[in-house]
Write a protein that holds these residues in place. Structure first.
Motif, PDB file in Angstrom:
ATOM      1  N   GLU A  67      -2.945  66.542  82.655  1.00  0.00           N
ATOM      2  CA  GLU A  67      -4.080  67.091  83.413  1.00  0.00           C
ATOM      3  C   GLU A  67      -5.322  67.218  82.531  1.00  0.00           C
ATOM      4  O   GLU A  67      -6.426  66.871  82.932  1.00  0.00           O
ATOM      5  CB  GLU A  67      -3.685  68.456  83.979  1.00  0.00           C
ATOM      6  N   ARG A  68      -5.146  67.702  81.323  1.00  0.00           N
ATOM      7  CA  ARG A  68      -6.279  67.881  80.399  1.00  0.00           C
ATOM      8  C   ARG A  68      -6.872  66.528  80.013  1.00  0.00           C
ATOM      9  O   ARG A  68      -8.090  66.371  79.973  1.00  0.00           O
ATOM     10  CB  ARG A  68      -5.821  68.650  79.166  1.00  0.00           C
ATOM     11  N   LEU A  69      -6.025  65.548  79.745  1.00  0.00           N
ATOM     12  CA  LEU A  69      -6.527  64.221  79.400  1.00  0.00           C
ATOM     13  C   LEU A  69      -7.295  63.612  80.565  1.00  0.00           C
ATOM     14  O   LEU A  69      -8.350  63.006  80.379  1.00  0.00           O
ATOM     15  CB  LEU A  69      -5.369  63.306  78.976  1.00  0.00           C
ATOM     16  N   GLN A  70      -6.812  63.784  81.774  1.00  0.00           N
ATOM     17  CA  GLN A  70      -7.536  63.281  82.946  1.00  0.00           C
ATOM     18  C   GLN A  70      -8.903  63.941  83.062  1.00  0.00           C
ATOM     19  O   GLN A  70      -9.894  63.289  83.384  1.00  0.00           O
ATOM     20  CB  GLN A  70      -6.711  63.497  84.218  1.00  0.00           C
ATOM     21  N   PHE A  71      -8.976  65.237  82.775  1.00  0.00           N
ATOM     22  CA  PHE A  71     -10.254  65.954  82.787  1.00  0.00           C
ATOM     23  C   PHE A  71     -11.206  65.355  81.750  1.00  0.00           C
ATOM     24  O   PHE A  71     -12.371  65.066  82.043  1.00  0.00           O
ATOM     25  CB  PHE A  71     -10.007  67.444  82.504  1.00  0.00           C
ATOM     26  N   VAL A  72     -10.712  65.167  80.535  1.00  0.00           N
ATOM     27  CA  VAL A  72     -11.535  64.601  79.454  1.00  0.00           C
ATOM     28  C   VAL A  72     -12.014  63.205  79.829  1.00  0.00           C
ATOM     29  O   VAL A  72     -13.205  62.880  79.681  1.00  0.00           O
ATOM     30  CB  VAL A  72     -10.744  64.569  78.124  1.00  0.00           C
ATOM     31  N   LEU A  73     -11.116  62.389  80.323  1.00  0.00           N
ATOM     32  CA  LEU A  73     -11.484  61.019  80.700  1.00  0.00           C
ATOM     33  C   LEU A  73     -12.523  61.004  81.823  1.00  0.00           C
ATOM     34  O   LEU A  73     -13.437  60.181  81.806  1.00  0.00           O
ATOM     35  CB  LEU A  73     -10.237  60.230  81.103  1.00  0.00           C
ATOM     36  N   HIS A  74     -12.395  61.926  82.776  1.00  0.00           N
ATOM     37  CA  HIS A  74     -13.378  62.003  83.857  1.00  0.00           C
ATOM     38  C   HIS A  74     -14.754  62.369  83.291  1.00  0.00           C
ATOM     39  O   HIS A  74     -15.772  61.767  83.652  1.00  0.00           O
ATOM     40  CB  HIS A  74     -12.928  63.001  84.914  1.00  0.00           C
TER      41      HIS A  74
ATOM     42  N   TYR B 249      -7.035  59.839  69.115  1.00  0.00           N
ATOM     43  CA  TYR B 249      -8.373  60.275  68.709  1.00  0.00           C
ATOM     44  C   TYR B 249      -8.721  61.621  69.336  1.00  0.00           C
ATOM     45  O   TYR B 249      -9.231  62.515  68.656  1.00  0.00           O
ATOM     46  CB  TYR B 249      -9.403  59.210  69.082  1.00  0.00           C
ATOM     47  N   TYR B 250      -8.440  61.795  70.615  1.00  0.00           N
ATOM     48  CA  TYR B 250      -8.733  63.069  71.283  1.00  0.00           C
ATOM     49  C   TYR B 250      -7.901  64.200  70.698  1.00  0.00           C
ATOM     50  O   TYR B 250      -8.358  65.342  70.632  1.00  0.00           O
ATOM     51  CB  TYR B 250      -8.527  62.954  72.792  1.00  0.00           C
TER      52      TYR B 250
END
Length: 136
Positions: A47-54, A21-22
């Motif tokens: 790293e980008r996914l972790q940022f989005v999830l945060h 989805y992202y």
């Protein structure tokens, strides 16, 4: 480092569906593909996914996350708009807290409509819900 979507999901705690989805929402760049057409992610994706999830754990909308990512991708730009975005988000959270406090009051008033166990036909909560008297 190249990993498949399942491994990316495991490392981040996201579901495979959320990752896809992202990608569709263009919060994550399209990954490379293996010869077998599997998605392959690198450290930047992780790293980008972790940022989005945060950001999402902070209840930020996808549009807010998208804006933050634009600034993150251009580190030399002035971050004044990031401050504005966060201030607006804080205001929205405060409004939501007020709404939740009101909701709690309504629920507590509703709960007072039935103090003991009784047959459902005489349940004060059910009657109040039916005639909307808990909002009076």
């Amino acid at each position: 480092m190249l990993i498949k979507i399942g491994e990316l999901a495991t490392r981040t705690g996201a579901t495979v569906e959320t990752i896809r989805y992202y990608e569709k929402e263009e919060l994550l760049p399209e990954p490379t593909r293996s010869q077998g057409n599997y998605r392959l992610y690198n450290a930047a994706h992780l790293e980008r996914l972790q940022f989005v999830l945060h950001c999402r754990t902070l209840d930020m909308t996808l549009d807010e996350v998208r804006t933050l990512l634009q600034y993150r991708d251009k580190p030399d730009e002035n971050c004044g708009e990031v401050n504005v975005l966060l201030d607006e988000h804080i205001d929205a959270v405060e409004t939501r807290i007020e709404e939740l406090v009101q909701l709690k009051r309504h629920l507590l008033a509703l709960r007072q409509q039935c103090a003991t166990e009784a047959p459902a036909k005489s349940c004060g909560i059910l009657h109040a819900l039916a005639d909307n008297s808990c909002h009076k």
